[in-house]
Write a protein that holds these residues in place. Sequence first.
Motif, PDB file in Angstrom:
ATOM      1  N   LYS A  80     -76.362 -40.889  89.043  1.00 55.90           N
ATOM      2  CA  LYS A  80     -77.499 -41.428  89.784  1.00 55.90           C
ATOM      3  C   LYS A  80     -77.643 -40.751  91.143  1.00 55.90           C
ATOM      4  O   LYS A  80     -76.666 -40.562  91.862  1.00 55.90           O
ATOM      5  CB  LYS A  80     -77.337 -42.937  89.954  1.00 55.90           C
ATOM      6  N   THR A  81     -78.859 -40.388  91.479  1.00 61.77           N
ATOM      7  CA  THR A  81     -79.190 -39.770  92.768  1.00 61.77           C
ATOM      8  C   THR A  81     -80.456 -40.439  93.300  1.00 61.77           C
ATOM      9  O   THR A  81     -81.150 -41.156  92.564  1.00 61.77           O
ATOM     10  CB  THR A  81     -79.453 -38.257  92.607  1.00 61.77           C
ATOM     11  N   PRO A  82     -80.803 -40.217  94.578  1.00 62.39           N
ATOM     12  CA  PRO A  82     -82.051 -40.776  95.101  1.00 62.39           C
ATOM     13  C   PRO A  82     -83.286 -40.287  94.356  1.00 62.39           C
ATOM     14  O   PRO A  82     -84.321 -40.953  94.352  1.00 62.39           O
ATOM     15  CB  PRO A  82     -82.053 -40.299  96.562  1.00 62.39           C
ATOM     16  N   LEU A  83     -83.189 -39.116  93.727  1.00 58.32           N
ATOM     17  CA  LEU A  83     -84.318 -38.556  92.999  1.00 58.32           C
ATOM     18  C   LEU A  83     -84.497 -39.206  91.635  1.00 58.32           C
ATOM     19  O   LEU A  83     -85.612 -39.282  91.109  1.00 58.32           O
ATOM     20  CB  LEU A  83     -84.115 -37.045  92.822  1.00 58.32           C
ATOM     21  N   GLY A  84     -83.406 -39.675  91.046  1.00 57.52           N
ATOM     22  CA  GLY A  84     -83.432 -40.268  89.719  1.00 57.52           C
ATOM     23  C   GLY A  84     -82.073 -40.107  89.062  1.00 57.52           C
ATOM     24  O   GLY A  84     -81.104 -39.692  89.700  1.00 57.52           O
ATOM     25  N   THR A  85     -82.005 -40.425  87.799  1.00 60.27           N
ATOM     26  CA  THR A  85     -80.738 -40.352  87.070  1.00 60.27           C
ATOM     27  C   THR A  85     -80.676 -39.098  86.209  1.00 60.27           C
ATOM     28  O   THR A  85     -81.598 -38.817  85.439  1.00 60.27           O
ATOM     29  CB  THR A  85     -80.548 -41.594  86.177  1.00 60.27           C
ATOM     30  N   PHE A  86     -79.583 -38.371  86.367  1.00 58.42           N
ATOM     31  CA  PHE A  86     -79.338 -37.174  85.558  1.00 58.42           C
ATOM     32  C   PHE A  86     -78.226 -37.475  84.556  1.00 58.42           C
ATOM     33  O   PHE A  86     -77.389 -38.362  84.776  1.00 58.42           O
ATOM     34  CB  PHE A  86     -78.909 -35.997  86.438  1.00 58.42           C
ATOM     35  N   TYR A  87     -78.217 -36.707  83.471  1.00 61.98           N
ATOM     36  CA  TYR A  87     -77.181 -36.840  82.463  1.00 61.98           C
ATOM     37  C   TYR A  87     -76.566 -35.457  82.245  1.00 61.98           C
ATOM     38  O   TYR A  87     -77.067 -34.662  81.438  1.00 61.98           O
ATOM     39  CB  TYR A  87     -77.770 -37.382  81.157  1.00 61.98           C
ATOM     40  N   PRO A  88     -75.504 -35.137  82.998  1.00 60.70           N
ATOM     41  CA  PRO A  88     -74.899 -33.800  82.871  1.00 60.70           C
ATOM     42  C   PRO A  88     -74.608 -33.462  81.414  1.00 60.70           C
ATOM     43  O   PRO A  88     -74.099 -34.295  80.656  1.00 60.70           O
ATOM     44  CB  PRO A  88     -73.619 -33.931  83.699  1.00 60.70           C
ATOM     45  N   PRO A  89     -74.938 -32.238  81.006  1.00 59.86           N
ATOM     46  CA  PRO A  89     -74.886 -31.887  79.585  1.00 59.86           C
ATOM     47  C   PRO A  89     -73.484 -31.592  79.064  1.00 59.86           C
ATOM     48  O   PRO A  89     -72.505 -31.527  79.803  1.00 59.86           O
ATOM     49  CB  PRO A  89     -75.773 -30.651  79.514  1.00 59.86           C
ATOM     50  N   ASN A 121     -85.626 -23.443  86.643  1.00 59.30           N
ATOM     51  CA  ASN A 121     -84.794 -23.740  87.800  1.00 59.30           C
ATOM     52  C   ASN A 121     -84.053 -25.055  87.583  1.00 59.30           C
ATOM     53  O   ASN A 121     -84.657 -26.051  87.181  1.00 59.30           O
ATOM     54  CB  ASN A 121     -85.654 -23.868  89.062  1.00 59.30           C
ATOM     55  N   LEU A 122     -82.756 -25.050  87.836  1.00 58.14           N
ATOM     56  CA  LEU A 122     -81.958 -26.271  87.760  1.00 58.14           C
ATOM     57  C   LEU A 122     -81.999 -26.978  89.105  1.00 58.14           C
ATOM     58  O   LEU A 122     -81.961 -26.338  90.156  1.00 58.14           O
ATOM     59  CB  LEU A 122     -80.520 -25.943  87.370  1.00 58.14           C
ATOM     60  N   ILE A 123     -82.068 -28.287  89.068  1.00 55.39           N
ATOM     61  CA  ILE A 123     -82.091 -29.083  90.299  1.00 55.39           C
ATOM     62  C   ILE A 123     -80.681 -29.106  90.882  1.00 55.39           C
ATOM     63  O   ILE A 123     -79.708 -29.331  90.158  1.00 55.39           O
ATOM     64  CB  ILE A 123     -82.613 -30.491  89.986  1.00 55.39           C
ATOM     65  N   PRO A 124     -80.521 -28.872  92.186  1.00 60.69           N
ATOM     66  CA  PRO A 124     -79.174 -28.723  92.768  1.00 60.69           C
ATOM     67  C   PRO A 124     -78.363 -30.003  92.897  1.00 60.69           C
ATOM     68  O   PRO A 124     -77.462 -30.069  93.729  1.00 60.69           O
ATOM     69  CB  PRO A 124     -79.462 -28.074  94.127  1.00 60.69           C
ATOM     70  N   ALA A 125     -78.660 -31.022  92.067  1.00 61.91           N
ATOM     71  CA  ALA A 125     -77.677 -32.080  91.863  1.00 61.91           C
ATOM     72  C   ALA A 125     -76.444 -31.454  91.218  1.00 61.91           C
ATOM     73  O   ALA A 125     -75.311 -31.919  91.398  1.00 61.91           O
ATOM     74  CB  ALA A 125     -78.252 -33.176  90.974  1.00 61.91           C
ATOM     75  N   CYS A 210     -70.857 -32.661  99.790  1.00 62.28           N
ATOM     76  CA  CYS A 210     -70.816 -34.029 100.318  1.00 62.28           C
ATOM     77  C   CYS A 210     -70.485 -34.080 101.812  1.00 62.28           C
ATOM     78  O   CYS A 210     -71.004 -34.941 102.528  1.00 62.28           O
ATOM     79  CB  CYS A 210     -69.788 -34.861  99.559  1.00 62.28           C
ATOM     80  N   HIS A 211     -69.622 -33.185 102.269  1.00 63.18           N
ATOM     81  CA  HIS A 211     -69.095 -33.314 103.625  1.00 63.18           C
ATOM     82  C   HIS A 211     -69.865 -32.532 104.690  1.00 63.18           C
ATOM     83  O   HIS A 211     -69.555 -32.645 105.874  1.00 63.18           O
ATOM     84  CB  HIS A 211     -67.620 -32.900 103.653  1.00 63.18           C
ATOM     85  N   THR A 212     -70.838 -31.703 104.291  1.00 66.78           N
ATOM     86  CA  THR A 212     -71.667 -30.995 105.273  1.00 66.78           C
ATOM     87  C   THR A 212     -73.062 -31.606 105.266  1.00 66.78           C
ATOM     88  O   THR A 212     -73.699 -31.670 104.206  1.00 66.78           O
ATOM     89  CB  THR A 212     -71.749 -29.489 104.947  1.00 66.78           C
ATOM     90  N   PRO A 213     -73.545 -32.088 106.414  1.00 61.92           N
ATOM     91  CA  PRO A 213     -74.870 -32.717 106.441  1.00 61.92           C
ATOM     92  C   PRO A 213     -75.983 -31.702 106.192  1.00 61.92           C
ATOM     93  O   PRO A 213     -75.780 -30.497 106.305  1.00 61.92           O
ATOM     94  CB  PRO A 213     -74.946 -33.298 107.858  1.00 61.92           C
ATOM     95  N   ARG A 214     -77.148 -32.221 105.860  1.00 66.64           N
ATOM     96  CA  ARG A 214     -78.312 -31.385 105.588  1.00 66.64           C
ATOM     97  C   ARG A 214     -79.456 -31.782 106.506  1.00 66.64           C
ATOM     98  O   ARG A 214     -79.486 -32.896 107.034  1.00 66.64           O
ATOM     99  CB  ARG A 214     -78.747 -31.536 104.119  1.00 66.64           C
ATOM    100  N   ASN A 215     -80.408 -30.859 106.666  1.00 62.35           N
ATOM    101  CA  ASN A 215     -81.578 -31.168 107.471  1.00 62.35           C
ATOM    102  C   ASN A 215     -82.650 -31.832 106.609  1.00 62.35           C
ATOM    103  O   ASN A 215     -82.412 -32.168 105.440  1.00 62.35           O
ATOM    104  CB  ASN A 215     -82.103 -29.917 108.178  1.00 62.35           C
ATOM    105  N   PRO A 232     -74.879 -37.825  99.781  1.00 65.56           N
ATOM    106  CA  PRO A 232     -76.013 -37.247  99.047  1.00 65.56           C
ATOM    107  C   PRO A 232     -76.500 -38.129  97.912  1.00 65.56           C
ATOM    108  O   PRO A 232     -77.629 -37.993  97.459  1.00 65.56           O
ATOM    109  CB  PRO A 232     -75.463 -35.914  98.530  1.00 65.56           C
ATOM    110  N   GLY A 233     -75.651 -39.059  97.458  1.00 67.20           N
ATOM    111  CA  GLY A 233     -76.066 -39.980  96.415  1.00 67.20           C
ATOM    112  C   GLY A 233     -76.902 -41.129  96.938  1.00 67.20           C
ATOM    113  O   GLY A 233     -77.422 -41.927  96.164  1.00 67.20           O
ATOM    114  N   GLY A 234     -77.028 -41.195  98.281  1.00 67.16           N
ATOM    115  CA  GLY A 234     -77.876 -42.215  98.871  1.00 67.16           C
ATOM    116  C   GLY A 234     -77.166 -43.494  99.255  1.00 67.16           C
ATOM    117  O   GLY A 234     -77.790 -44.418  99.784  1.00 67.16           O
ATOM    118  N   GLU A 235     -75.864 -43.586  99.028  1.00 65.15           N
ATOM    119  CA  GLU A 235     -75.130 -44.807  99.337  1.00 65.15           C
ATOM    120  C   GLU A 235     -73.999 -44.520 100.328  1.00 65.15           C
ATOM    121  O   GLU A 235     -73.072 -43.789 100.028  1.00 65.15           O
ATOM    122  CB  GLU A 235     -74.552 -45.417  98.060  1.00 65.15           C
TER     123      GLU A 235
END
Length: 302
Positions: A80-89, A121-125, A210-215, A232-235
């Motif tokens: 789960k991410t703020p963008l939606g839920t992914f299912y790694p293949p 293009n793969l989403i960088p999740a 996870c440990h480096t912030p983003r703009n 990055p997961g929003g929580e």
Amino acid sequence: MRRRARALATISVLAVAGLALAWGMSTPHPLTAAELPAHTPDVANGKLLFNAAGCLSCHKPDAALAGSDASLPSGGSPFKTPLGTFYPPNLTPDPATGIGSWTDLDFVNAVQRGISPEGQNLIPAFPYTSYARMKTSDVLDIKAYLDSLPPVVSAEKQAEIPLPWLIRRGVGLWKHIGFDTAQWTPDDKQTADWNLGAYIANGAGHCNECHTPRNALMVFDWNRQFAGGPHPGGEGKVPSLRDLVGRGKYSDAADLASALQNGEMMGYEHLSSGGMGEVQTNLSKLPGNYVQALADYIASLK
């Protein structure tokens, strides 16, 4: 009327030109076979880096499916991410539902360029922004290790995200500002162990994710590398990795290495549960010198 018509025509032409430019800029640019290094795969090294990269943590089977071997990266577990839920293949070598039909080039393009075998293009999740920094030979070793696993039939589930085709094209535009494909290079002023730790942290270990912030554009803020920030997961928040010894979190690099290798069973808090639980489990599978090298690097961050 003529002036208005000319204005509308000009706007239409500019709009079409702008769309064409955006489409062209968002088009994936994969590596070619000629750009792959000549390499004899090392399965043992691939297994080591598979663990360092935490591949199983994301590509584990869905716990709701009975009979799945939890030790194999057959995918399907929701991410789960703020963008939606992914299912790694599925990463096992099943030719129909896994990567059994993937070429080495397919795999490298996915892992280091964020481009699927279908040319999307793969989403960088999926943290290819970090894996791009790895040596391509190491990525090929991971592929060799995955090819050695038993194949599992596990069909891919589509991500639950809005307008996926549009988002993937948008990622193509984002890559121009948020994706650096330059591979990591050692610092000749540092020791071999420090450089090994830096390589793990910045490459396979993908600690920056996870440990480096983003703009605001979700680009790494390298001026605050490893300084922590919003998860990055929003929580919640991710803690800083800087000055862990100076802040009294650990007594020295050896103490940090013990924490990474043993987790809470040796009294170290927050390392075998929560967000770091699976990370610590993966690190515990690495050789002791690798864990110590990672600790030496992290402990040096001021």
